[in-house]
Design a protein around this motif. Structure first.
Motif, PDB file in Angstrom:
ATOM      1  N   ASP A 177       3.341  -2.433  -3.296  1.00 46.39           N
ATOM      2  CA  ASP A 177       1.933  -2.218  -3.635  1.00 46.39           C
ATOM      3  C   ASP A 177       1.516  -3.328  -4.591  1.00 46.39           C
ATOM      4  OD1 ASP A 177       0.210   0.735  -3.460  1.00 46.39           O
ATOM      5  OD2 ASP A 177      -0.611  -0.902  -4.676  1.00 46.39           O
ATOM      6  N   ASN A 178       0.223  -3.622  -4.639  1.00 45.42           N
ATOM      7  CA  ASN A 178      -0.253  -4.630  -5.582  1.00 45.42           C
ATOM      8  C   ASN A 178      -0.554  -4.020  -6.947  1.00 45.42           C
ATOM      9  OD1 ASN A 178      -2.612  -3.247  -4.958  1.00 45.42           O
ATOM     10  ND2 ASN A 178      -3.867  -5.079  -4.805  1.00 45.42           N
ATOM     11  N   ASN A 179      -0.618  -2.709  -7.020  1.00 47.86           N
ATOM     12  CA  ASN A 179      -0.930  -2.009  -8.255  1.00 47.86           C
ATOM     13  C   ASN A 179       0.364  -1.670  -8.989  1.00 47.86           C
ATOM     14  OD1 ASN A 179      -1.373   0.308 -10.025  1.00 47.86           O
ATOM     15  ND2 ASN A 179      -3.454   0.318  -9.185  1.00 47.86           N
ATOM     16  N   ASP A 180       0.517  -2.185 -10.219  1.00 48.18           N
ATOM     17  CA  ASP A 180       1.768  -1.961 -10.942  1.00 48.18           C
ATOM     18  C   ASP A 180       2.014  -0.490 -11.248  1.00 48.18           C
ATOM     19  OD1 ASP A 180      -0.301  -2.006 -12.839  1.00 48.18           O
ATOM     20  OD2 ASP A 180       0.912  -2.957 -14.383  1.00 48.18           O
ATOM     21  N   MET A 181       0.939   0.298 -11.431  1.00 46.91           N
ATOM     22  CA  MET A 181       1.125   1.742 -11.649  1.00 46.91           C
ATOM     23  C   MET A 181       1.714   2.413 -10.411  1.00 46.91           C
ATOM     24  SD  MET A 181      -2.148   2.833 -14.028  1.00 46.91           S
ATOM     25  CE  MET A 181      -2.317   4.316 -13.126  1.00 46.91           C
ATOM     26  N   ASP A 194      13.945  -0.148  -1.386  1.00 46.58           N
ATOM     27  CA  ASP A 194      13.657  -1.027  -2.516  1.00 46.58           C
ATOM     28  C   ASP A 194      12.149  -1.012  -2.736  1.00 46.58           C
ATOM     29  OD1 ASP A 194      14.089  -2.747  -4.600  1.00 46.58           O
ATOM     30  OD2 ASP A 194      14.849  -4.397  -3.373  1.00 46.58           O
ATOM     31  N   THR A 195      11.739  -1.268  -3.968  1.00 43.19           N
ATOM     32  CA  THR A 195      10.326  -1.240  -4.327  1.00 43.19           C
ATOM     33  C   THR A 195       9.945  -2.560  -4.967  1.00 43.19           C
ATOM     34  OG1 THR A 195      10.566   1.127  -4.761  1.00 43.19           O
ATOM     35  CG2 THR A 195       8.562   0.076  -5.548  1.00 43.19           C
ATOM     36  N   VAL A 196       8.834  -3.130  -4.516  1.00 38.73           N
ATOM     37  CA  VAL A 196       8.376  -4.420  -5.045  1.00 38.73           C
ATOM     38  C   VAL A 196       6.868  -4.398  -5.273  1.00 38.73           C
ATOM     39  CG1 VAL A 196      10.198  -5.785  -3.966  1.00 38.73           C
ATOM     40  CG2 VAL A 196       8.108  -5.370  -2.718  1.00 38.73           C
ATOM     41  N   GLN A 197       6.423  -5.276  -6.153  1.00 38.41           N
ATOM     42  CA  GLN A 197       4.981  -5.476  -6.322  1.00 38.41           C
ATOM     43  C   GLN A 197       4.618  -6.715  -5.518  1.00 38.41           C
ATOM     44  OE1 GLN A 197       3.578  -5.353 -10.329  1.00 38.41           O
ATOM     45  NE2 GLN A 197       1.464  -5.704  -9.739  1.00 38.41           N
ATOM     46  N   TRP A 198       3.603  -6.568  -4.650  1.00 34.06           N
ATOM     47  CA  TRP A 198       3.207  -7.689  -3.808  1.00 34.06           C
ATOM     48  C   TRP A 198       1.768  -7.538  -3.348  1.00 34.06           C
ATOM     49  CZ3 TRP A 198       7.258  -6.406   0.523  1.00 34.06           C
ATOM     50  CH2 TRP A 198       6.891  -5.245   1.203  1.00 34.06           C
ATOM     51  N   ASP A 199       1.287  -8.579  -2.716  1.00 30.80           N
ATOM     52  CA  ASP A 199      -0.040  -8.589  -2.112  1.00 30.80           C
ATOM     53  C   ASP A 199       0.167  -8.409  -0.609  1.00 30.80           C
ATOM     54  OD1 ASP A 199      -2.521  -9.214  -0.993  1.00 30.80           O
ATOM     55  OD2 ASP A 199      -2.646 -11.207  -1.890  1.00 30.80           O
ATOM     56  N   ILE A 200      -0.362  -7.339  -0.045  1.00 30.93           N
ATOM     57  CA  ILE A 200      -0.179  -7.037   1.377  1.00 30.93           C
ATOM     58  C   ILE A 200      -0.696  -8.167   2.280  1.00 30.93           C
ATOM     59  CG2 ILE A 200      -2.364  -5.772   1.585  1.00 30.93           C
ATOM     60  CD1 ILE A 200       0.857  -4.915   3.459  1.00 30.93           C
ATOM     61  N   CYS A 201      -1.593  -8.980   1.764  1.00 28.90           N
ATOM     62  CA  CYS A 201      -2.154 -10.075   2.557  1.00 28.90           C
ATOM     63  C   CYS A 201      -1.346 -11.363   2.424  1.00 28.90           C
ATOM     64  CB  CYS A 201      -3.602 -10.313   2.156  1.00 28.90           C
ATOM     65  SG  CYS A 201      -4.637  -8.858   2.393  1.00 28.90           S
ATOM     66  N   ASN A 202      -0.277 -11.327   1.644  1.00 22.84           N
ATOM     67  CA  ASN A 202       0.565 -12.506   1.439  1.00 22.84           C
ATOM     68  C   ASN A 202       1.980 -12.023   1.105  1.00 22.84           C
ATOM     69  OD1 ASN A 202       1.326 -15.168   1.149  1.00 22.84           O
ATOM     70  ND2 ASN A 202       0.579 -15.326  -0.939  1.00 22.84           N
ATOM     71  N   LEU A 203       2.647 -11.457   2.098  1.00 23.62           N
ATOM     72  CA  LEU A 203       3.943 -10.824   1.892  1.00 23.62           C
ATOM     73  C   LEU A 203       5.075 -11.839   1.731  1.00 23.62           C
ATOM     74  CD1 LEU A 203       3.619  -7.970   4.538  1.00 23.62           C
ATOM     75  CD2 LEU A 203       3.524  -7.734   2.047  1.00 23.62           C
ATOM     76  N   MET A 253       0.832  -1.198   0.000  1.00 20.31           N
ATOM     77  CA  MET A 253       0.000   0.000   0.000  1.00 20.31           C
ATOM     78  C   MET A 253       0.869   1.251   0.000  1.00 20.31           C
ATOM     79  SD  MET A 253      -3.154  -1.120   2.485  1.00 20.31           S
ATOM     80  CE  MET A 253      -2.246  -1.891   3.797  1.00 20.31           C
ATOM     81  N   CYS A 254       1.949   1.227  -0.796  1.00 18.28           N
ATOM     82  CA  CYS A 254       2.876   2.365  -0.775  1.00 18.28           C
ATOM     83  C   CYS A 254       2.412   3.531  -1.641  1.00 18.28           C
ATOM     84  CB  CYS A 254       4.269   1.934  -1.201  1.00 18.28           C
ATOM     85  SG  CYS A 254       4.435   1.532  -2.942  1.00 18.28           S
ATOM     86  N   GLY A 255       1.451   3.316  -2.533  1.00 19.08           N
ATOM     87  CA  GLY A 255       1.005   4.414  -3.386  1.00 19.08           C
ATOM     88  C   GLY A 255       2.148   4.948  -4.222  1.00 19.08           C
ATOM     89  N   THR A 256       2.491   6.209  -4.047  1.00 19.40           N
ATOM     90  CA  THR A 256       3.594   6.813  -4.809  1.00 19.40           C
ATOM     91  C   THR A 256       4.923   6.744  -4.059  1.00 19.40           C
ATOM     92  OG1 THR A 256       3.102   8.997  -3.914  1.00 19.40           O
ATOM     93  CG2 THR A 256       2.043   8.402  -6.014  1.00 19.40           C
ATOM     94  N   GLY A 257       4.930   6.140  -2.888  1.00 20.20           N
ATOM     95  CA  GLY A 257       6.162   5.948  -2.133  1.00 20.20           C
ATOM     96  C   GLY A 257       6.535   7.079  -1.204  1.00 20.20           C
ATOM     97  N   ALA A 258       5.615   7.998  -0.946  1.00 21.14           N
ATOM     98  CA  ALA A 258       5.943   9.169  -0.121  1.00 21.14           C
ATOM     99  C   ALA A 258       6.436   8.772   1.270  1.00 21.14           C
ATOM    100  CB  ALA A 258       4.734  10.091  -0.012  1.00 21.14           C
TER     101      ALA A 258
END
Length: 188
Positions: free
Chosen positions: A24-28, A56-65, A1-6
């Protein structure tokens, strides 16, 4: 749930002795975070500062880290309010699932979570369903774009993950209401 990483970017800039993972789970959202990290690193390099950031930045599901159990010191995030992203109805499934996963990866006794949300009722219910894995320490009320929201400080208790019925993962796709109905049928 990092959004834009602020949030992780601010942490990495101000407290460089820690390591930050933005996900975040959203690739955008992941792409925006990566671009923001790159932009800040380039700006720092242009000014002659150390360009690297401990992030570091990754795409993931917050419910299954993809993170080892009991390995995280602090989680900080702005949870979906159910306004612009998601919905209040989806939060009733999301909040317990992500709080459970956060409890799994946070260190017992010393781990903490700082969570911002406007969906106070859903959040309170989710915390109460965690089988004592989290203890609410403090709440600060803030105005976020005209919305009355809370910043909650939770402390990870010494409770063992997976020991209480409340902290066992629910089957994928089964929400709180469906689990309650299933449990009621099993009791009949």
């Amino acid at each position: 749930m990092c959004g834009t990483g602020a949030i992780p970017l601010e942490g990495a800039i101000e407290f460089s002795s820690s390591f930050y993972i933005a996900g975040d789970n959203n690739d955008m959202a992941v792409n925006r975070t990566v671009n923001n990290v790159y932009h800040i690193q380039r700006r720092r390099a242009d000014k002659g500062s150390t360009p690297g950031l401990p992030i570091d930045t990754v795409q993931w599901d917050i419910c299954n880290l993809p993170i080892k159990t009991s390995s995280v010191d602090i989680i900080i995030t702005d949870m979906p309010f159910g306004k612009r992203m998601g919905s209040r109805k989806k939060n009733w499934d999301l909040y317990p699932s992500c709080l459970r996963e956060m409890a799994r990866v946070c260190r017992p006794d010393t781990g903490k979570a700082v969570l911002l949300t406007q969906d106070k009722k859903c959040f309170a219910k989710a915390v109460s369903r965690m089988g004592g894995l989290w203890r609410k320490v403090h709440t600060v009320w803030v105005n976020v774009g005209g919305l009355h929201a809370g910043v909650y400080l939770l402390k990870r208790t010494s409770g063992l993950f997976g020991q209480a019925p409340e902290d066992v993962h629910e089957p994928r796709g089964m929400g709180v209401a469906q689990m309650d109905e299933k449990n009621n049928q099993e009791l009949s």
